[in-house]
Motif scaffolding. Structure first.
Motif, PDB file in Angstrom:
ATOM      1  N   ASP A 170      28.329   0.215  20.839  1.00  0.00           N
ATOM      2  CA  ASP A 170      27.029  -0.287  20.407  1.00  0.00           C
ATOM      3  C   ASP A 170      27.127  -1.797  20.247  1.00  0.00           C
ATOM      4  O   ASP A 170      27.891  -2.292  19.412  1.00  0.00           O
ATOM      5  CB  ASP A 170      26.655   0.364  19.069  1.00  0.00           C
ATOM      6  CG  ASP A 170      25.229   0.052  18.638  1.00  0.00           C
ATOM      7  OD1 ASP A 170      24.707  -1.009  19.034  1.00  0.00           O
ATOM      8  OD2 ASP A 170      24.650   0.862  17.896  1.00  0.00           O
ATOM      9  N   PRO A 391      24.393  11.015  11.793  1.00  0.00           N
ATOM     10  CA  PRO A 391      24.425  10.041  12.891  1.00  0.00           C
ATOM     11  C   PRO A 391      25.859   9.573  13.138  1.00  0.00           C
ATOM     12  O   PRO A 391      26.731   9.715  12.274  1.00  0.00           O
ATOM     13  CB  PRO A 391      23.554   8.895  12.375  1.00  0.00           C
ATOM     14  CG  PRO A 391      22.681   9.508  11.334  1.00  0.00           C
ATOM     15  CD  PRO A 391      23.508  10.577  10.693  1.00  0.00           C
ATOM     16  N   SER A 392      26.102   8.986  14.303  1.00  0.00           N
ATOM     17  CA  SER A 392      27.453   8.522  14.626  1.00  0.00           C
ATOM     18  C   SER A 392      27.952   7.521  13.595  1.00  0.00           C
ATOM     19  O   SER A 392      29.139   7.438  13.305  1.00  0.00           O
ATOM     20  CB  SER A 392      27.480   7.893  16.020  1.00  0.00           C
ATOM     21  OG  SER A 392      26.536   6.841  16.103  1.00  0.00           O
ATOM     22  N   ASN A 393      27.028   6.750  12.999  1.00  0.00           N
ATOM     23  CA  ASN A 393      27.355   5.905  11.856  1.00  0.00           C
ATOM     24  C   ASN A 393      26.077   5.769  11.035  1.00  0.00           C
ATOM     25  O   ASN A 393      25.053   5.355  11.559  1.00  0.00           O
ATOM     26  CB  ASN A 393      27.865   4.536  12.300  1.00  0.00           C
ATOM     27  CG  ASN A 393      28.378   3.707  11.140  1.00  0.00           C
ATOM     28  OD1 ASN A 393      27.603   3.173  10.351  1.00  0.00           O
ATOM     29  ND2 ASN A 393      29.689   3.608  11.025  1.00  0.00           N
ATOM     30  N   THR A 397      21.698   3.254  13.171  1.00  0.00           N
ATOM     31  CA  THR A 397      21.279   4.371  14.013  1.00  0.00           C
ATOM     32  C   THR A 397      19.833   4.154  14.445  1.00  0.00           C
ATOM     33  O   THR A 397      19.381   3.022  14.542  1.00  0.00           O
ATOM     34  CB  THR A 397      21.468   5.711  13.240  1.00  0.00           C
ATOM     35  OG1 THR A 397      21.094   6.791  14.073  1.00  0.00           O
ATOM     36  CG2 THR A 397      20.683   5.735  11.955  1.00  0.00           C
ATOM     37  N   TYR A 533      30.817  -0.254  10.161  1.00  0.00           N
ATOM     38  CA  TYR A 533      30.081   0.305  11.298  1.00  0.00           C
ATOM     39  C   TYR A 533      31.001   0.874  12.373  1.00  0.00           C
ATOM     40  O   TYR A 533      30.519   1.430  13.350  1.00  0.00           O
ATOM     41  CB  TYR A 533      29.178  -0.776  11.905  1.00  0.00           C
ATOM     42  CG  TYR A 533      28.012  -1.130  11.022  1.00  0.00           C
ATOM     43  CD1 TYR A 533      26.752  -0.604  11.264  1.00  0.00           C
ATOM     44  CD2 TYR A 533      28.169  -1.976   9.936  1.00  0.00           C
ATOM     45  CE1 TYR A 533      25.671  -0.915  10.453  1.00  0.00           C
ATOM     46  CE2 TYR A 533      27.099  -2.303   9.115  1.00  0.00           C
ATOM     47  CZ  TYR A 533      25.852  -1.768   9.376  1.00  0.00           C
ATOM     48  OH  TYR A 533      24.793  -2.083   8.563  1.00  0.00           O
ATOM     49  N   LYS A 536      33.639   6.531  12.555  1.00  0.00           N
ATOM     50  CA  LYS A 536      32.941   7.696  13.121  1.00  0.00           C
ATOM     51  C   LYS A 536      32.416   8.563  11.980  1.00  0.00           C
ATOM     52  O   LYS A 536      33.157   8.891  11.051  1.00  0.00           O
ATOM     53  CB  LYS A 536      33.912   8.497  13.992  1.00  0.00           C
ATOM     54  CG  LYS A 536      33.379   9.841  14.494  1.00  0.00           C
ATOM     55  CD  LYS A 536      34.450  10.565  15.294  1.00  0.00           C
ATOM     56  CE  LYS A 536      34.088  12.022  15.542  1.00  0.00           C
ATOM     57  NZ  LYS A 536      32.867  12.194  16.330  1.00  0.00           N
ATOM     58  N   ASP A 538      29.693  11.132  12.684  1.00  0.00           N
ATOM     59  CA  ASP A 538      28.864  12.231  13.175  1.00  0.00           C
ATOM     60  C   ASP A 538      29.582  13.569  13.016  1.00  0.00           C
ATOM     61  O   ASP A 538      29.936  14.236  13.988  1.00  0.00           O
ATOM     62  CB  ASP A 538      28.426  12.001  14.623  1.00  0.00           C
ATOM     63  CG  ASP A 538      29.584  11.662  15.545  1.00  0.00           C
ATOM     64  OD1 ASP A 538      30.690  11.379  15.049  1.00  0.00           O
ATOM     65  OD2 ASP A 538      29.383  11.679  16.772  1.00  0.00           O
ATOM     66  N   TYR A 539      29.758  13.951  11.756  1.00  0.00           N
ATOM     67  CA  TYR A 539      30.436  15.197  11.422  1.00  0.00           C
ATOM     68  C   TYR A 539      29.424  16.245  10.973  1.00  0.00           C
ATOM     69  O   TYR A 539      28.346  15.931  10.472  1.00  0.00           O
ATOM     70  CB  TYR A 539      31.450  14.974  10.301  1.00  0.00           C
ATOM     71  CG  TYR A 539      32.672  14.201  10.733  1.00  0.00           C
ATOM     72  CD1 TYR A 539      33.786  14.852  11.263  1.00  0.00           C
ATOM     73  CD2 TYR A 539      32.716  12.815  10.609  1.00  0.00           C
ATOM     74  CE1 TYR A 539      34.910  14.148  11.652  1.00  0.00           C
ATOM     75  CE2 TYR A 539      33.837  12.102  10.996  1.00  0.00           C
ATOM     76  CZ  TYR A 539      34.932  12.772  11.525  1.00  0.00           C
ATOM     77  OH  TYR A 539      36.033  12.067  11.919  1.00  0.00           O
TER      78      TYR A 539
END
Length: 564
Positions: A170, A391-393, A397, A533, A536, A538-539
């Motif tokens: 990103d 979200p992935s972070n 997002t 940022y 990770k 996105d769990y």
């Protein structure tokens, strides 16, 4: 801050002058009659931003559009606003460009903004050679016919793959910064409504994540440049970029060195904040920190931007990364260094005044959070099913999460509380040590600070409209005690958003067992203060408790126990 009398006076003057402007509304079509950004225009821009900021601080307006269309916030141009001027959306990254664009339009000035960026290449000899090829292709692209353009575009695409790779990082948060690929220049006749919408769509925090030392003066010049930490350089209109994904605009610097800023949010709200440790120091490649707009002109029909050498306040001082910084032979953090440098004369701490101001700022932040939470509740996000994964972070997002969650806002609030605690510790210890920069004429400093805290905390309240009905009033003291319980997750009920986890509140909340499990699993994320940022996130619910996050809240963040 505006007094009520001041507000009434501005409104009266505005109402008296409306008739003189009734037939001279600004046309929506942009006209570039003044082709150079002169010092007088920059001074006028400072006044424009200062007025917007002070009005927001006084609660006169609550969004960028509100302020632009307010006679109090925008006395310079309010009467020139055409009736057909649309409301404009602005998040934090858009804000500096939206305000600059509006002012440029009002003053018939040229305006430009980046429309395409890419991740900056690695600084190697091979990358340099490939970049030269890429630059040549872009030059050819400008001159090529339609069929040839397609061939060149494919060549550019392949070459960019070699230079930048396919990491999928990103570009708002990459470690190497970005490169401007193309910019758009406003032309005579462009409709300002369309321009403001296009700016909001094009700009992101990635726009500011470029090499601060860049000295390009061609069409692809960097719109802002880094400045020295001086009272002359940091002024209304100065842009502050936090590499953790936030932008703010300076609107005032007080005599004791406090920097006041306005910032915008994904929910379109505008807030007034102060500079502190919630803004990170960065390396020069990603260009964070304080910067001013680079003046440019189109007198000859070609773009001519000022070079770094022509800018008296240009400096890379804030990227020196000294640890710690020093001022008058005293070691301090970078944020303290900034305040000392910007103070008029020696920085004197008046303990009760400092605590009062701190509590007012925290109360203001909590009130702004209340508005954001209420907007999320009004949109009914708490009634939707919780997504299967985060979200992935959570800090960077898009979609509903970006618009209605509050992890970044909450992190900045916690950082302000931590910073306030450290300031109170410094002041109390300084008084004990006879520090001449701490001035207190009473006989019971800690007792007076405790009473000041209690008075401030009790008068700052919010009303929580509970899910099952009824209203619960929370004092600031209660909110601060529960600071690590406040849920940032927009899919949670209002009770959890405010950290109300007693049996009665949970009964009122009446959410599914799964949502309560999400709340409990997110405690490690709530314990964080400093945003990262790169982590990770996105769990799923099952995976979340095993994430390598803070398991317990940071110790010694409370302000009140310093005063006991």
């Amino acid at each position: 801050m505006f007094s009520k009398a001041h507000v009434l006076l501005i409104l009266l003057c505005s109402s008296l002058s409306v008739s003189s402007y009734a037939n001279s509304k600004k046309p929506l079509a942009w006209q570039i009659k003044n082709k150079t950004w002169t010092k007088s225009y920059e001074k006028s821009y400072e006044e424009f931003i200062a007025s917007i900021g002070k009005a927001k601080q006084a609660g006169v307006c609550h969004t960028t559009s509100d302020c632009i269309k307010s006679p109090v916030a925008n006395p310079q141009f309010y009467n020139l606003n055409p009736d057909s001027l649309m409301d404009v959306f602005s998040d934090c990254a858009d804000l500096p460009y939206i305000l600059r664009a509006y002012f440029s339009w009002m003053n018939d000035l040229p305006f430009t903004y980046p429309v395409e960026l890419t991740q900056a290449p690695l600084k190697t000899a091979e990358a340099d050679a490939l970049m030269k090829q890429l630059d040549d292709l872009y030059i050819q692209l400008d001159k090529a016919g339609m069929i040839k353009k397609q061939v060149i575009k494919r060549q550019i695409k392949e070459l960019r793959k070699k230079i930048y790779g396919g990491s999928g990082v990103d570009i708002r948060y990459n470690s190497g910064g970005n490169k401007i690929v193309s910019k758009l220049y406003i032309k005579n006749g462009d409709n300002v409504n369309k321009v403001l919408v296009d700016v909001a769509n094009a700009i992101s925090t990635a726009t500011f994540r470029t090499d601060a030392a860049n000295n390009t003066t061609t069409k692809l010049f960097r719109d802002t440049y880094p400045v020295a930490i001086t009272k002359a350089a940091i002024k209304p209109g100065t842009v502050l970029y936090d590499p953790n994904g936030h932008i703010a605009v300076v609107f005032d610097v007080t005599k004791n060195g406090k920097v006041h800023l306005i910032d915008a949010h994904p929910d379109n709200s505008l807030t007034a904040i102060t500079y502190g440790e919630k803004f990170s120091q960065t390396n020069v490649e990603i260009g964070g920190g304080f910067s001013n707009w680079r003046p440019f002109n189109v007198e000859t029909g070609e773009v001519q931007a000022a070079t770094n050498e022509e800018l008296p306040d240009y400096s890379l001082e804030q990227f020196e990364r000294k640890k710690p910084f020093e001022f008058n032979n005293v070691q301090m953090s970078f944020h303290e260094y900034v305040r000392n440098k910007l103070s008029q004369g020696a920085l004197i701490y008046y303990p009760v005044t400092e605590l009062n101001e701190l509590m007012e700022e925290i109360c203001h932040d909590v009130k702004e959070r209340e508005m954001a939470v209420n907007a999320s509740l009004a949109a009914g996000i708490q009634n939707q099913n919780h997504p299967d994964v985060l979200p992935s972070n959570i800090y960077g997002t898009d979609g509903d999460w970006e618009s209605y969650s509050s992890p970044s806002r909450d992190a900045r609030l916690k950082a302000s509380i931590r910073e306030g605690r450290q300031l109170m510790q410094k002041i109390i210890q300084g008084h004990k040590d006879g520090d001449k920069n701490v001035q207190y004429e009473g006989t019971d400093l800690e007792g007076e600070l405790q009473r000041t805290y209690e008075a401030s905390a009790s008068k700052c309240t919010i009303d929580v409209k509970k899910t099952s009905g009824g209203v619960q009033t929370l004092t600031l003291n209660t909110i601060l005690k529960n600071i690590f319980k406040l849920s940032f997750d927009p899919y949670h009920c209002v009770e959890l958003r405010w950290g109300l986890t007693d049996a009665e509140s949970l009964k009122s909340c009446n959410q599914s067992k799964e949502k309560i499990e999400w709340y409990n699993a997110e405690q490690g994320l709530r314990n964080l203060i400093d945003r990262d940022y790169s982590v990770k996130m996105d769990y799923s619910l099952r995976e979340l408790p095993s994430m390598p996050l803070s398991k317990t809240p940071e110790e010694n963040i409370s302000i009140v126990d310093v005063l006991n």
